[in-house]
Design a protein around this motif. Sequence first.
Motif, mmCIF file in Angstrom:
data_model
loop_
_atom_site.group_PDB
_atom_site.id
_atom_site.type_symbol
_atom_site.label_atom_id
_atom_site.label_comp_id
_atom_site.label_asym_id
_atom_site.label_seq_id
_atom_site.Cartn_x
_atom_site.Cartn_y
_atom_site.Cartn_z
ATOM 1 N N LEU A 1 43.107 37.584 44.475
ATOM 2 C CA LEU A 1 44.368 38.339 44.380
ATOM 3 C C LEU A 1 44.068 39.822 44.243
ATOM 4 N N LEU B 1 30.011 36.005 42.491
ATOM 5 C CA LEU B 1 30.372 36.184 41.080
ATOM 6 C C LEU B 1 31.104 34.948 40.543
ATOM 7 N N ALA C 1 33.539 33.850 38.148
ATOM 8 C CA ALA C 1 34.541 34.469 37.278
ATOM 9 C C ALA C 1 34.947 33.526 36.160
ATOM 10 N N PRO D 1 36.894 40.733 26.659
ATOM 11 C CA PRO D 1 36.808 42.111 27.142
ATOM 12 C C PRO D 1 37.280 42.214 28.595
ATOM 13 N N ASN D 2 37.395 43.444 29.074
ATOM 14 C CA ASN D 2 37.792 43.639 30.471
ATOM 15 C C ASN D 2 36.845 42.897 31.390
ATOM 16 N N LYS E 1 40.237 36.605 32.092
ATOM 17 C CA LYS E 1 41.530 36.178 31.542
ATOM 18 C C LYS E 1 42.575 36.025 32.648
ATOM 19 N N THR F 1 42.118 35.859 35.839
ATOM 20 C CA THR F 1 41.697 34.827 36.778
ATOM 21 C C THR F 1 42.085 33.440 36.257
ATOM 22 N N GLN G 1 50.119 41.049 34.489
ATOM 23 C CA GLN G 1 49.461 42.271 34.047
ATOM 24 C C GLN G 1 50.002 43.494 34.791
ATOM 25 N N HIS H 1 42.857 42.247 25.478
ATOM 26 C CA HIS H 1 41.541 42.593 24.963
ATOM 27 C C HIS H 1 41.687 43.373 23.654
HETATM 28 N N1 LIG Z 1 39.851 39.663 43.852
HETATM 29 C C1 LIG Z 1 38.650 39.708 43.289
HETATM 30 N N2 LIG Z 1 37.548 39.748 44.053
HETATM 31 C C2 LIG Z 1 36.334 39.789 43.492
HETATM 32 N N3 LIG Z 1 36.118 39.798 42.181
HETATM 33 C C3 LIG Z 1 37.176 39.773 41.353
HETATM 34 C C4 LIG Z 1 38.501 39.726 41.867
HETATM 35 N N4 LIG Z 1 39.360 39.701 40.843
HETATM 36 C C5 LIG Z 1 38.604 39.731 39.727
HETATM 37 N N5 LIG Z 1 37.306 39.772 40.038
HETATM 38 C C6 LIG Z 1 36.189 39.765 39.072
HETATM 39 O O1 LIG Z 1 36.317 38.612 38.295
HETATM 40 C C7 LIG Z 1 36.041 38.900 36.939
HETATM 41 C C8 LIG Z 1 37.211 38.508 36.078
HETATM 42 O O2 LIG Z 1 38.296 39.364 36.371
HETATM 43 P P1 LIG Z 1 39.704 39.239 35.639
HETATM 44 O O3 LIG Z 1 40.643 40.177 36.299
HETATM 45 O O4 LIG Z 1 40.076 37.816 35.568
HETATM 46 O O5 LIG Z 1 39.350 39.775 34.190
HETATM 47 P P2 LIG Z 1 40.311 40.093 32.976
HETATM 48 O O6 LIG Z 1 39.732 39.423 31.817
HETATM 49 O O7 LIG Z 1 41.704 39.782 33.321
HETATM 50 O O8 LIG Z 1 40.111 41.654 32.817
HETATM 51 P P3 LIG Z 1 41.152 42.770 32.350
HETATM 52 O O9 LIG Z 1 41.144 42.758 30.858
HETATM 53 O O10 LIG Z 1 40.564 44.013 32.885
HETATM 54 O O11 LIG Z 1 42.462 42.437 32.934
HETATM 55 C C9 LIG Z 1 35.700 40.383 36.887
HETATM 56 O O12 LIG Z 1 34.312 40.527 36.872
HETATM 57 C C10 LIG Z 1 36.273 40.944 38.139
HETATM 58 O O13 LIG Z 1 35.503 42.004 38.593
#
Ligand SMILES: Nc1ncnc2c1ncn2[C@@H]1O[C@H](COP(=O)(O)OP(=O)(O)OP(=O)(O)O)[C@@H](O)[C@H]1O
Lengths: 378, 310
Positions: free
Chosen positions: A378, B15, B17, B36-37, B41, B43, B82, B191
């Motif tokens: 996404l 990666l 996730a 953390p970022n 989450k 995903t 988000q 976070h």
């Molecule tokens: N569309 C995508 N393509 C490739 N990698 C992705 C994609 N979306 C997320 N990622 C990677 O997957 C991992 C999880 O991302 P995600 O957005 O789920 O984290 P998050 O916990 O929601 O972070 P945040 O607190 O910044 O919202 C991260 O390392 C991110 O770089």
Amino acid sequence: MFAHIFVNRLKCLLRDRETIFWTMMFPLLLAVFFNLALSNLNNGEIFKAIDIAVVDDNNYQYDQYFKVALDEASKGDDRLFNLTVTSKDNAEKLLNENKIAGYIVVEEPIKLVVNKSGMNQAIIKSFIDNYMQTVSSINSILLKNPAAQQELISSLSERQQYVKEVSGTNAEPNNILNYFYSLIAMACIYGCFFGMREVTDIQADISPLAARVNISPVHKLKAFIYSICASLVIHLFEIFILLMFLRFVLYVDFGPKTGYVLLTAFLGSVMGISFGAFVSAIVKKSENIKIAVLIGVSMTGSFLAGMMYQNMKYTIAQNAPVLSYLNPVNLLTDAFYSLYYYDTFSRYALNMGFLCIFIVIFSLGTYLIIRRRKYASL
Amino acid sequence: MIIKVKNLVKRYGDLIALDHLSLSVNEGEVFGLLGPNGSGKTTAINCILSLLSYDKGEIEIFGQPMTPDAYNIKRDIGIVMQNVAVYNELTVYENIDYFCGLYVQDKKLRKKLVDEAIDFVGLGDFIKFYPKKLSGGLLRRLNIACGIAHKPKLIILDEPTVAVDPQSRNKILEGILELNRQGATVIYTSHYMEEIEQICSRIMIIDKGKAIATGTKDELKAMISMGEKITVETYSLSEEQLSRLRKLPNIASAVYKNQTLEIKSNKGQNNLETILDFIKREGIQFGKIYSEMPTLNDVFLEITGKELRD
Ligand SMILES: Nc1ncnc2c1ncn2[C@@H]1O[C@H](COP(=O)(O)OP(=O)(O)OP(=O)(O)O)[C@@H](O)[C@H]1O
Ligand SMILES: [Mg+2]
């Protein structure tokens, strides 16, 4: 659900000033601009019989061939000349008063007297040149083969016909129509902006808004179709306004087949919207890149269909005919053109057939991409 | 059981996730997803909602497998993403009404729900505003209203307070607790550990797509060896005193820097008392003394070896 989505979508789209500008105001402004730019051309090119005089002297009376040729060209509704047979003094006077474009004195060689140069003068000149060329070939042939006389005389009158057609066709006011037809075609393909937005707002990997719709308990394809109906209605309405404006304000002639003109506009709009949807679905890049692709394709298509320079269309048709079938803008332009010019439908049908193939390809491609409801990312 | 996720794996290319993530959410909970970022989450949420395809795993919501066309499930879920997702060409009222209308067909009922949602987020004065005219905090509130107007049984909020001023933030948090009191089960990702601690009844900490700990905040804090953190302001402390202090029972570490003595104790009883005794015995002059319980950050730090926040 249909009403809910459709009505809200109408609101959204109608309040999107930018899209409304490009899809409606821009073509209208271009139409006004074309009208201003072309109206001069129009006046210059509408073929009105040219007022000329011929000096009525012995030479003229004895030169039977020339007399016949000139009379022939000054007869009928689609005549080339309004001929006055008069004395030299009077001819001179008419010329000075600008009542005639020029006068002809029959001597050896035939002389044209004018007081300025212009389109009309050029036409008279080419008529005379043609005649003299013909006469000289006749003479040379007759010297060798006196029996060919009859045949030659008929070929002479054909020659006149030719002169008339060349000047006549160039002067057709209808040539200008092609500019307006390609303008309508451009307005149709500009529906792509609606199509693009529809896909943006339903593909969750393009916009968070779409993600929100995707997680609601509404079937994605249904939501998409309800929504795109609103786009189609608005775009059709815009095209309709453009057609009305062209027809009743600028007096652009579409010929008598009104129903087919509307059908063409309808399919054009569908093609434009499906084209935008397809590009938006298949180009996995930022919105700006998509817009650049859409504008690039639309403008190139319009250019090749003769919107900026009318002869472009013919150049393409002659040198790369395939290209004219691969260009949806040209297909539309040519469809309007065939409706106006031809009594038969074969050329129109060919254009429409190709257009429908485009619509099917665009729609099918869009469908195959957006029917997926889970995204890899996404 | 409202949500049950088993061994969820999601890859983006190379990666990973989400790495065999399992979780369950019980009815009536405010379930916190803290990480953390980039920890996964969002995903995880998107996989649970069947927006994202995943490589492996099972997801059930309300006891049924979740799929993109499980409309009876979707009908009872409200999501606040988000990213703000509203139509710029629709007013505040129209936006809420539009999204509510995707769930609730009945017009009368819908009007009532929309009005309630507007009250709930306190946007009453702004119903005719277009989103572009709203401040960041108000926009977030609109985003929330669009997600919850249809009174769903399960509400999922993905960092709804990012870039929101503290006042708006508190309002939002209170609102979420109110929705929970009214019967909604809530999943809340953030976070910000403070927010999570403030409202969540159960918390899962994730890092790099893996669940590293789950429990109530007290349970989480009990998992680590660290007890309270005691800070003493003092101008005079010799090296000998410091090393004698370190030898006291249950002291994990003691650092003296900038006239501040920071002592981390291991879990145990009477740690503060022992230290106060020591200070008295040594005759150390002091200003303030205070004791803090470990935070979720300490939990995260101890398990992963890094800070939750950079
Ligand atoms: N569309 C995508 N393509 C490739 N990698 C992705 C994609 N979306 C997320 N990622 C990677 O997957 C991992 C999880 O991302 P995600 O957005 O789920 O984290 P998050 O916990 O929601 O972070 P945040 O607190 O910044 O919202 C991260 O390392 C991110 O770089
Ligand atoms: Mg996130």
